[in-house]
Write an enzyme that holds these catalytic residues in place. Structure first.
Site, mmCIF file in Angstrom:
data_model
loop_
_atom_site.group_PDB
_atom_site.id
_atom_site.type_symbol
_atom_site.label_atom_id
_atom_site.label_comp_id
_atom_site.label_asym_id
_atom_site.label_seq_id
_atom_site.Cartn_x
_atom_site.Cartn_y
_atom_site.Cartn_z
ATOM 1 N N ARG A 77 -43.581 84.268 -24.975
ATOM 2 C CA ARG A 77 -42.597 84.684 -24.021
ATOM 3 C C ARG A 77 -41.245 84.880 -24.425
ATOM 4 O O ARG A 77 -40.662 84.456 -25.368
ATOM 5 C CB ARG A 77 -42.744 83.640 -22.423
ATOM 6 C CG ARG A 77 -42.277 82.393 -23.169
ATOM 7 C CD ARG A 77 -41.980 81.461 -21.810
ATOM 8 N NE ARG A 77 -41.414 80.075 -22.351
ATOM 9 C CZ ARG A 77 -40.290 79.870 -22.947
ATOM 10 N NH1 ARG A 77 -39.577 80.616 -23.031
ATOM 11 N NH2 ARG A 77 -40.203 78.613 -23.189
ATOM 12 N N GLY A 78 -40.553 85.553 -23.376
ATOM 13 C CA GLY A 78 -39.077 85.813 -23.967
ATOM 14 C C GLY A 78 -38.315 84.383 -23.516
ATOM 15 O O GLY A 78 -38.937 83.388 -23.012
ATOM 16 N N GLN A 80 -35.724 80.676 -24.410
ATOM 17 C CA GLN A 80 -35.696 79.666 -25.215
ATOM 18 C C GLN A 80 -36.847 78.755 -25.207
ATOM 19 O O GLN A 80 -37.742 78.935 -25.018
ATOM 20 C CB GLN A 80 -34.290 78.935 -25.221
ATOM 21 C CG GLN A 80 -33.127 80.280 -25.825
ATOM 22 C CD GLN A 80 -33.170 79.649 -27.366
ATOM 23 O OE1 GLN A 80 -33.466 78.638 -27.793
ATOM 24 N NE2 GLN A 80 -32.518 80.293 -28.207
ATOM 25 N N VAL A 81 -36.301 77.256 -25.075
ATOM 26 C CA VAL A 81 -37.077 76.260 -24.890
ATOM 27 C C VAL A 81 -37.182 75.571 -23.527
ATOM 28 O O VAL A 81 -36.086 75.717 -22.747
ATOM 29 C CB VAL A 81 -36.546 75.086 -25.840
ATOM 30 C CG1 VAL A 81 -35.177 74.705 -25.637
ATOM 31 C CG2 VAL A 81 -37.708 73.906 -25.627
ATOM 32 N N TYR A 83 -39.675 72.845 -20.695
ATOM 33 C CA TYR A 83 -40.528 72.009 -20.545
ATOM 34 C C TYR A 83 -41.531 72.135 -19.201
ATOM 35 O O TYR A 83 -41.112 72.826 -18.371
ATOM 36 C CB TYR A 83 -40.051 70.373 -20.195
ATOM 37 C CG TYR A 83 -40.989 69.180 -20.038
ATOM 38 C CD1 TYR A 83 -41.818 68.698 -20.845
ATOM 39 C CD2 TYR A 83 -41.000 68.851 -18.631
ATOM 40 C CE1 TYR A 83 -42.761 67.701 -20.321
ATOM 41 C CE2 TYR A 83 -41.904 67.898 -17.927
ATOM 42 C CZ TYR A 83 -42.629 67.472 -19.192
ATOM 43 O OH TYR A 83 -43.690 66.370 -18.511
ATOM 44 N N LEU A 145 -37.812 81.137 -15.731
ATOM 45 C CA LEU A 145 -38.568 82.170 -15.824
ATOM 46 C C LEU A 145 -38.930 82.558 -17.220
ATOM 47 O O LEU A 145 -37.691 82.648 -17.951
ATOM 48 C CB LEU A 145 -38.771 83.229 -14.629
ATOM 49 C CG LEU A 145 -37.413 83.970 -14.873
ATOM 50 C CD1 LEU A 145 -37.519 85.351 -15.642
ATOM 51 C CD2 LEU A 145 -37.204 84.415 -13.221
ATOM 52 N N GLY A 146 -39.583 83.179 -17.729
ATOM 53 C CA GLY A 146 -39.918 84.033 -18.997
ATOM 54 C C GLY A 146 -41.043 84.738 -18.943
ATOM 55 O O GLY A 146 -42.245 84.512 -18.486
ATOM 56 N N SER A 159 -41.789 78.995 -13.245
ATOM 57 C CA SER A 159 -42.028 77.653 -13.094
ATOM 58 C C SER A 159 -40.938 76.918 -11.930
ATOM 59 O O SER A 159 -39.797 77.417 -11.995
ATOM 60 C CB SER A 159 -42.053 76.615 -14.165
ATOM 61 O OG SER A 159 -40.695 76.705 -14.718
ATOM 62 N N CYS A 175 -33.513 75.915 -21.618
ATOM 63 C CA CYS A 175 -33.338 77.312 -22.050
ATOM 64 C C CYS A 175 -32.062 77.718 -23.008
ATOM 65 O O CYS A 175 -31.389 78.648 -22.770
ATOM 66 C CB CYS A 175 -32.883 77.904 -20.552
ATOM 67 S SG CYS A 175 -34.083 77.717 -19.438
#
Length: 224
Positions: A77-78, A80-81, A83, A145-146, A159, A175
């Site tokens: 997905r686009g 960063q990080v 949870y 979102l991603g 999410s 993010c």
């Protein structure tokens, strides 16, 4: 019911898949997107995941500060990080963007505004940020979102923090932003069943994405 049913582009199947491992759903999304064609109905998949950190295509491991025993998955997905964990409502968006004449920016706007609509219905004031996609309440992130687009079709999604253990967010830079705070509906005084939140947000997603014929598919059944 087979996913290749003779319906128009305004049809949307909504599924509730329950609690599922992240890897299982990720693979199912990719398989669905690879196999789909012009006759494939668009779908929304509602799901919860056991605790997991996910790193997007732009994800840098320096933003994983103290993951402990929570697994980390690098995905396509686009972003960063982030949870994922129990008490978080996740909806995966499996939409043919070309068929709906939607650009990625239009899709992001529709997803964010659907969450804004939902929270406004609960009398919660929200904000959006041009440089940090998602929805925020009192300066804290409540929805992320991603997305990934392949051959004009998207997967991954959105999410929303409903009633969850937020402490894992403080073991990462959400993010990619150090010090970003998060919040959920429960901490805003809204103790709502996850199923109710999903049903209400589905209604706003259907409206914002422009579907006129939503229907519910098989419950708690992983896509084959």
């Amino acid at each position: 019911m087979d996913k290749r049913i003779p319906v128009g582009a305004d049809t949307l199947r909504i599924r509730n898949l329950g609690l599922q491992d992240y890897d299982t759903v990720w693979q199912a999304m990719r398989d669905f997107t690879v196999r789909r064609d012009s006759a494939t109905v668009d779908e929304l998949w509602w799901v919860e995941h056991p605790p997991v950190f996910t790193l997007g295509l732009n994800g840098q491991e320096c933003h994983l500060r103290d993951v402990g025993d929570i697994p980390v998955v690098r995905c396509d997905r686009g972003g960063q990080v982030t949870y994922h964990g129990p008490g978080q409502s996740i909806v995966y968006i499996l939409v043919d963007l070309r068929r709906r004449a939607l650009g990625v920016r239009q899709l992001v706007d529709a997803l964010e505004l659907s969450v804004v609509d939902l929270l406004q219905s609960y009398e919660i004031e929200t904000e959006r940020r041009a440089n940090a996609p998602g929805v925020y309440v009192q300066g804290r992130k409540i929805a992320s979102l991603g997305l990934r687009v392949r051959k004009g079709c998207c997967y991954h999604g959105l999410s929303l923090n409903v009633a969850m253990d937020l402490s894992p967010f403080y073991r990462i830079d959400p993010c990619g932003y150090s010090g970003m705070e998060v919040i959920d509906l429960k901490r805003l005084g809204m103790e709502l069943p996850l199923a109710d939140v999903q049903q209400n947000l589905s209604r706003y997603l259907v409206r914002r994405l422009g579907y006129s014929a939503p229907f519910y598919g098989e419950e708690n059944r992983m896509i084959k």
